[in-house]
Design a protein around this motif. Structure first.
Motif, PDB file in Angstrom:
ATOM      1  N   THR A   1      -9.126  -7.281  67.025  1.00 30.01           N
ATOM      2  CA  THR A   1      -9.703  -5.959  66.788  1.00 30.01           C
ATOM      3  C   THR A   1     -11.224  -6.067  66.843  1.00 30.01           C
ATOM      4  N   ALA A   2     -11.884  -4.926  66.908  1.00 31.46           N
ATOM      5  CA  ALA A   2     -13.342  -4.925  66.911  1.00 31.46           C
ATOM      6  C   ALA A   2     -13.889  -5.515  65.619  1.00 31.46           C
ATOM      7  N   ALA A   3     -13.283  -5.167  64.488  1.00 28.18           N
ATOM      8  CA  ALA A   3     -13.767  -5.668  63.201  1.00 28.18           C
ATOM      9  C   ALA A   3     -13.600  -7.182  63.096  1.00 28.18           C
ATOM     10  N   ASP A   4     -12.447  -7.694  63.521  1.00 27.70           N
ATOM     11  CA  ASP A   4     -12.217  -9.136  63.471  1.00 27.70           C
ATOM     12  C   ASP A   4     -13.207  -9.883  64.351  1.00 27.70           C
ATOM     13  N   TYR A   5     -13.373  -9.408  65.579  1.00 29.58           N
ATOM     14  CA  TYR A   5     -14.252 -10.141  66.488  1.00 29.58           C
ATOM     15  C   TYR A   5     -15.706 -10.005  66.052  1.00 29.58           C
ATOM     16  N   ALA A   6     -16.046  -8.906  65.399  1.00 29.62           N
ATOM     17  CA  ALA A   6     -17.398  -8.755  64.876  1.00 29.62           C
ATOM     18  C   ALA A   6     -17.688  -9.813  63.816  1.00 29.62           C
ATOM     19  N   ARG A   7     -16.714 -10.123  62.998  1.00 23.79           N
ATOM     20  CA  ARG A   7     -16.903 -11.172  61.985  1.00 23.79           C
ATOM     21  C   ARG A   7     -17.119 -12.521  62.665  1.00 23.79           C
ATOM     22  N   PHE A   8     -16.352 -12.801  63.689  1.00 20.59           N
ATOM     23  CA  PHE A   8     -16.508 -14.060  64.417  1.00 20.59           C
ATOM     24  C   PHE A   8     -17.890 -14.123  65.075  1.00 20.59           C
ATOM     25  N   ALA A   9     -18.288 -13.038  65.732  1.00 20.74           N
ATOM     26  CA  ALA A   9     -19.584 -13.010  66.410  1.00 20.74           C
ATOM     27  C   ALA A   9     -20.734 -13.105  65.414  1.00 20.74           C
ATOM     28  N   GLN A  10     -20.599 -12.431  64.275  1.00 16.56           N
ATOM     29  CA  GLN A  10     -21.657 -12.491  63.272  1.00 16.56           C
ATOM     30  C   GLN A  10     -21.787 -13.900  62.698  1.00 16.56           C
ATOM     31  N   MET A  11     -20.672 -14.595  62.574  1.00 15.86           N
ATOM     32  CA  MET A  11     -20.721 -15.988  62.143  1.00 15.86           C
ATOM     33  C   MET A  11     -21.592 -16.806  63.083  1.00 15.86           C
ATOM     34  N   LEU A  12     -21.415 -16.609  64.392  1.00 16.72           N
ATOM     35  CA  LEU A  12     -22.233 -17.331  65.360  1.00 16.72           C
ATOM     36  C   LEU A  12     -23.695 -16.906  65.277  1.00 16.72           C
ATOM     37  N   LEU A  13     -23.933 -15.609  65.153  1.00 18.10           N
ATOM     38  CA  LEU A  13     -25.301 -15.115  65.056  1.00 18.10           C
ATOM     39  C   LEU A  13     -25.992 -15.673  63.815  1.00 18.10           C
ATOM     40  N   ASN A  14     -25.227 -15.857  62.744  1.00 15.78           N
ATOM     41  CA  ASN A  14     -25.779 -16.417  61.509  1.00 15.78           C
ATOM     42  C   ASN A  14     -26.038 -17.918  61.594  1.00 15.78           C
ATOM     43  N   GLY A  15     -25.628 -18.548  62.682  1.00 18.36           N
ATOM     44  CA  GLY A  15     -25.799 -19.984  62.801  1.00 18.36           C
ATOM     45  C   GLY A  15     -24.613 -20.784  62.318  1.00 18.36           C
ATOM     46  N   GLY A  16     -23.410 -20.152  62.291  1.00 17.06           N
ATOM     47  CA  GLY A  16     -22.192 -20.889  61.979  1.00 17.06           C
ATOM     48  C   GLY A  16     -21.554 -20.568  60.652  1.00 17.06           C
ATOM     49  N   SER A  17     -22.126 -19.644  59.880  1.00 12.09           N
ATOM     50  CA  SER A  17     -21.600 -19.340  58.551  1.00 12.09           C
ATOM     51  C   SER A  17     -21.470 -17.841  58.345  1.00 12.09           C
ATOM     52  N   LEU A  18     -20.550 -17.456  57.468  1.00 11.08           N
ATOM     53  CA  LEU A  18     -20.383 -16.048  57.106  1.00 11.08           C
ATOM     54  C   LEU A  18     -19.750 -15.966  55.729  1.00 11.08           C
ATOM     55  N   ASP A  19     -20.365 -15.211  54.867  1.00  8.48           N
ATOM     56  CA  ASP A  19     -19.818 -14.963  53.528  1.00  8.48           C
ATOM     57  C   ASP A  19     -19.443 -16.242  52.799  1.00  8.48           C
ATOM     58  N   GLY A  20     -20.299 -17.239  52.898  1.00  7.81           N
ATOM     59  CA  GLY A  20     -20.064 -18.488  52.191  1.00  7.81           C
ATOM     60  C   GLY A  20     -19.139 -19.462  52.888  1.00  7.81           C
ATOM     61  N   GLN A  21     -18.591 -19.068  54.026  1.00  6.22           N
ATOM     62  CA  GLN A  21     -17.718 -19.940  54.807  1.00  6.22           C
ATOM     63  C   GLN A  21     -18.517 -20.536  55.967  1.00  6.22           C
ATOM     64  N   SER A  22     -18.606 -21.846  56.003  1.00  6.60           N
ATOM     65  CA  SER A  22     -19.362 -22.521  57.052  1.00  6.60           C
ATOM     66  C   SER A  22     -18.406 -23.178  58.032  1.00  6.60           C
TER      67      SER A  22
END
Length: 429
Positions: free
Chosen positions: A302-323
């Motif tokens: 879904t758009a929301a799921d892939y946005a989380r994956f893409a944001q993880m990459l944009l953040n440099g590999g981490s999102l919401d405390g998950q690296s």
């Protein structure tokens, strides 16, 4: 409040909570657009274009999602999700993302590289049997091939960057493609079987001598993930990527109860009207796209799921405390890896290089499209696309479900270029 109204009110609250749960945790659905440098009046141009692109004479429907500075600033659904145009498109619609799967597979490989279980310069033969002495089709025909030893063996880096030399539909690949079709790797029952079949396929060129976009390389890498991790590819993705990132609707099939959310997959018929594609997944939405778990193109999302994956990459590999990856690893992925080629560009554009898992924009002016140097992303065969722009702190996603014709016949216009132009015209510093 009447009982009916109470039930309706409760249902609306539940839907809202579910949609919020699907959003990136770092994002807010009500983030002021202007505060993220995206004025609402500029976004209206994008909205108007997408409404026209999904009217009765165009695509069935689509979902777009824009994030900036870690915030969701625009998330829209347009048109319908079914060929009959009776079911309105919803933001949580499920799409076959096809080759957008490749970026996810590449992340899986790089996670194992960080753990020391793989190295980019490892030969493929270190993990899979039958690849120690590759041959190149040097002449002849599929019926009477002339083979020679390859000048080097394909490495994991070559597979990740589509420089391994496998048939890729380039000029001169015709006979090599025929030889691969005889082996029928896509008829494999699992990734082990796929790799065994591919071990009998000659290369179309020596490794590291050209960029040739092929799916086989990523399927082989998916098998390498299984061998190196000791898990099935599906389990690895679920445990190591999807669950940590809360990608609840991403997988190789869709649960039966959720299959009504899968968007119809269309093609343009010879009569000039949209029709269902002839694939098993089009006829039975939600079923696996391949008999094996395809690392090249087998995922639904879904758009929301892939946005989380893409944001993880944009953040440099981490999102919401998950690296998932180190910042240095992501930086490597988003750097042009084709420096061994002259020029160091893909077969699709002389303004794009290729990183690990996606294109890398080298020259927006030559590319003829608004964007930034270093912009990274990829697309899928059924008109899905995403981009990550570190300079603009931007993630942009467009999901449709239409397979373009390859015979040059009348078809719907490609809309990814105007979509991105309209996204970038809306940005302010």
């Amino acid at each position: 409040m009447s009982e009916v109204r109470k039930k309706l009110h409760g249902s609306m609250i539940l839907v809202a909570l579910l949609l919020c749960a699907a959003l990136p945790h770092t994002a807010s659905a009500s983030s002021p657009k202007a505060s993220q440098g995206i004025p609402s009046e500029r976004l209206q141009r994008l909205h108007e274009y997408m409404r026209k692109a999904t009217d009765a004479n165009s695509y069935l429907g689509g979902v777009t999602l824009l994030m900036r500075n870690g915030n969701v600033v625009d998330w829209q659904a347009y048109g319908y999700s079914d060929l009959a145009r009776r079911v309105p498109m919803h933001k949580d619609a499920i799409f076959r993302i096809y080759s957008m799967t490749k970026t996810i597979t590449s992340v899986a490989v790089m996670m194992l590289v960080e753990e020391g279980k793989l190295s980019l310069d490892d030969p493929l033969s270190r993990y899979l049997p039958g690849f120690a002495a590759p041959q190149v089709l040097a002449g002849g025909t599929a019926e009477a091939p002339q083979l020679r030893a390859a000048t080097k063996v394909p490495t994991l880096h070559a597979l990740l960057t589509h420089t391994a030399g496998y048939p890729a539909g380039l000029k001169g690949d015709e006979q090599a493609v025929k030889l691969m079709e005889r082996v029928d790797p896509h008829g494999a029952s699992d990734l082990r079987d796929f790799a065994a079949r591919m071990s009998r396929v000659p290369l179309a060129a020596d490794p590291d001598t050209r960029f040739g976009y092929d799916g086989a390389s990523l399927e082989l890498l998916a098998r390498v993930v299984e061998v190196a991790s000791g898990q099935s590819f599906e389990s690895f993705l679920q445990q190591r990527i999807f669950t940590p990132l809360h990608m609840r609707d991403t997988g190789f099939s869709v649960p039966t109860a959720e299959r009504g959310r899968v968007v119809d997959l269309t093609i343009m018929g010879k009569d000039g009207k949209l029709a269902l594609a002839s694939t098993e997944s089009a006829r039975h939405p939600g079923v696996p796209l391949n008999a094996y778990t395809s690392g090249a193109g087998g995922l639904y999302s879904t758009a929301a799921d892939y946005a989380r994956f893409a944001q993880m990459l944009l953040n440099g590999g981490s999102l919401d405390g998950q690296s998932l990856l180190k910042r240095e690893t992501v930086a490597l992925m988003m750097r042009n890896q084709l420096t061994m080629l002259h020029p160091p560009v893909t077969q699709f554009s002389d303004a794009e290089g290729f990183g690990i898992g996606g294109y890398v924009v080298l020259d927006p002016v030559r590319r003829g499209q608004l964007g930034s140097v270093g912009q990274y992303g990829w697309s899928g065969a059924a008109s899905t696309t995403y981009t990550i722009d570190p300079k603009e702190h931007l993630v942009a996603i467009l999901l449709l479900q239409h397979v373009p014709r390859e015979d040059g016949g009348k078809d719907l216009p490609r809309i990814s270029r105007p979509f991105y132009n309209l996204v970038y015209q809306a940005l302010q510093p």
